[in-house]
Write a protein that holds these residues in place. Sequence first.
Motif, short mmCIF file in Angstrom:
data_model
loop_
_atom_site.label_atom_id
_atom_site.label_comp_id
_atom_site.label_asym_id
_atom_site.label_seq_id
_atom_site.Cartn_x
_atom_site.Cartn_y
_atom_site.Cartn_z
N VAL A 1 58.61 -63.20 -117.33
CA VAL A 1 59.64 -63.33 -116.31
C VAL A 1 59.63 -64.73 -115.69
CG1 VAL A 1 59.66 -60.87 -115.71
CG2 VAL A 1 58.08 -62.43 -114.52
N ILE A 2 60.76 -65.06 -115.07
CA ILE A 2 60.90 -66.26 -114.25
C ILE A 2 61.09 -65.79 -112.82
CG2 ILE A 2 62.18 -68.40 -113.88
CD1 ILE A 2 63.33 -68.03 -116.74
N VAL A 3 60.45 -66.47 -111.87
CA VAL A 3 60.52 -66.08 -110.47
C VAL A 3 61.64 -66.84 -109.77
CG1 VAL A 3 59.28 -66.07 -108.27
CG2 VAL A 3 58.06 -65.54 -110.40
N HIS A 4 62.57 -66.09 -109.18
CA HIS A 4 63.61 -66.69 -108.32
C HIS A 4 63.00 -66.87 -106.94
CE1 HIS A 4 67.39 -67.70 -106.60
NE2 HIS A 4 67.59 -66.55 -106.01
N SER A 5 63.04 -68.11 -106.44
CA SER A 5 62.23 -68.42 -105.25
C SER A 5 62.96 -68.27 -103.93
CB SER A 5 61.70 -69.85 -105.37
OG SER A 5 62.76 -70.79 -105.39
N VAL A 6 64.25 -67.94 -103.95
CA VAL A 6 65.00 -67.77 -102.69
C VAL A 6 64.78 -66.36 -102.17
CG1 VAL A 6 67.25 -67.85 -101.56
CG2 VAL A 6 66.74 -69.43 -103.44
N ILE A 7 64.23 -66.26 -100.97
CA ILE A 7 63.99 -64.97 -100.32
C ILE A 7 65.05 -64.80 -99.24
CG2 ILE A 7 62.31 -63.49 -99.18
CD1 ILE A 7 61.40 -64.52 -101.91
N GLY A 8 65.98 -63.87 -99.46
CA GLY A 8 67.05 -63.68 -98.49
C GLY A 8 67.94 -62.52 -98.86
N THR A 9 68.77 -62.12 -97.91
CA THR A 9 69.74 -61.05 -98.13
C THR A 9 71.07 -61.68 -98.53
OG1 THR A 9 68.67 -59.66 -96.46
CG2 THR A 9 70.93 -59.09 -97.09
N PRO A 10 71.64 -61.29 -99.66
CA PRO A 10 72.90 -61.91 -100.10
C PRO A 10 74.02 -61.76 -99.07
CG PRO A 10 71.92 -60.65 -101.89
CD PRO A 10 71.13 -60.33 -100.65
N VAL A 11 74.77 -62.84 -98.86
CA VAL A 11 75.98 -62.84 -98.05
C VAL A 11 77.14 -63.09 -99.01
CG1 VAL A 11 77.23 -63.99 -96.18
CG2 VAL A 11 74.74 -63.72 -96.04
N ASN A 12 78.05 -62.11 -99.12
CA ASN A 12 79.11 -62.19 -100.12
C ASN A 12 78.53 -62.45 -101.51
OD1 ASN A 12 81.15 -61.81 -98.15
ND2 ASN A 12 81.13 -64.00 -97.68
N GLY A 13 77.41 -61.81 -101.79
CA GLY A 13 76.79 -61.91 -103.10
C GLY A 13 75.94 -63.14 -103.32
N ASP A 14 75.69 -63.93 -102.27
CA ASP A 14 74.97 -65.19 -102.43
C ASP A 14 73.85 -65.27 -101.40
OD1 ASP A 14 74.11 -67.82 -102.57
OD2 ASP A 14 76.11 -68.68 -102.76
N GLU A 15 72.61 -65.16 -101.87
CA GLU A 15 71.48 -65.17 -100.95
C GLU A 15 71.24 -66.54 -100.32
OE1 GLU A 15 69.79 -65.08 -105.21
OE2 GLU A 15 71.50 -64.29 -104.09
N THR A 16 71.77 -67.61 -100.92
CA THR A 16 71.59 -68.94 -100.31
C THR A 16 72.45 -69.11 -99.06
OG1 THR A 16 73.34 -70.08 -101.57
CG2 THR A 16 71.17 -69.89 -102.61
N ASP B 1 72.50 -66.81 -96.68
CA ASP B 1 71.79 -66.11 -95.60
C ASP B 1 71.16 -67.15 -94.68
OD1 ASP B 1 70.15 -64.65 -93.95
OD2 ASP B 1 68.99 -63.71 -95.56
N PRO B 2 71.57 -67.22 -93.41
CA PRO B 2 71.00 -68.24 -92.52
C PRO B 2 69.50 -68.08 -92.29
CG PRO B 2 72.32 -66.68 -91.27
CD PRO B 2 72.56 -66.38 -92.72
N ARG B 3 68.96 -66.91 -92.60
CA ARG B 3 67.52 -66.68 -92.41
C ARG B 3 66.75 -66.74 -93.74
NH1 ARG B 3 66.44 -61.68 -88.48
NH2 ARG B 3 64.40 -62.72 -88.51
N ARG B 4 67.40 -67.24 -94.77
CA ARG B 4 66.74 -67.32 -96.07
C ARG B 4 65.55 -68.29 -96.00
NH1 ARG B 4 70.62 -71.17 -96.13
NH2 ARG B 4 70.04 -73.19 -97.06
N SER B 5 64.66 -68.15 -96.94
CA SER B 5 63.56 -69.09 -97.09
C SER B 5 63.25 -69.23 -98.56
CB SER B 5 62.33 -68.62 -96.31
OG SER B 5 61.80 -67.44 -96.90
N LEU B 6 62.46 -70.25 -98.87
CA LEU B 6 61.91 -70.40 -100.21
C LEU B 6 60.46 -69.98 -100.18
CD1 LEU B 6 63.25 -73.91 -101.37
CD2 LEU B 6 64.25 -71.65 -101.76
#
Length: 320
Positions: A78-93, A95-100
């Motif tokens: 597997v490859i790890v996706h490093s963005v930790i967040g809740t998707p907004v309109n399908g896009d986790e980036t 999310d204003p509270r997202r983190s890496l």
Amino acid sequence: MFAVTATQTDPDNPLKGLTLGERPDPTVPDGWTTVTVKAAALNHHDLWTLKGVGIRQDRLPIILGCDAAGLDENGNEVIVHSVIGTPVNGDETLDPRRSLLSEVHDGTFAEKVTVPKGNLVPKPAAISFEEAACLPTAWLTAYRMLFDKAGLQPGSTVLVQGAGGGVATALIALGRAGGFRVWATSRSEEKRARALELGADRVFESGARLPERVDAVMESVGAATWDHSLSSLRPGGRIVVCGATSGMVAPTQLAQVFFLQRSIVGSTMGTREQLARLAVFLEQTGARPVIDRVLPLTQAEEGFAAMHDGGVFGKIVFTL
């Protein structure tokens, strides 16, 4: 487990806070899973963390690293996706509270890393662990810039500022594979030559006058190249900016924006779905990440020092 940790920050001497040694095995929250890391890639983000940028002091010590490829709990590659967040309109980036990874949660420079179960992407067998580890930050950022944010058609001319870094080399390789005419700039004659080998159609010294204006500029350098990026762009063209390694504040002649109807578009990382498509794109086209060097994680300090000194072309990868 062995890990590479930021134990303190220092803007002038970032390597002072780099600590290698044993750390407790990770605990696994509900809905998360553990990945056994086979390879992890170094990013400027890791160096900035050691400088104190984007990290709260109460988060220290924290394991560094955003990118990794390895084995999930069932032995799947597997490859790890490093963005930790809740998707907004399908896009986790969005999310204003997202983190890496390595900002709030421990990162990938360790024998094991825990991530949300939904953050895993299958690794194609044709891509090595070392190559796959380069994808989640630099290559995903470049993929989104070119194929999502730039609004280009194949055959368009793209200028990549600052050939040499992980994002810039990814932009050149992906642009070539995607059918764009790719031009690149660098202060270094050696890096210009290597950009040609990687697939750039033409290369120029930083700040040089171009033979014609381009359809889009891919900008990650910031203040040092900003004026050149604007002046190199055709009327109606677009600058896609993902970072500013040379400085965050860049004065802008607004008339060059509104009178010539140019667009400035921000881009940060990418989604899990884009990471999955990127992996398939590499599998289908044969494009591969440029790797400057591969080091065992126990020699991580050598990789950090090389990035800090700036003598890097492509990605630095750590293996376990």
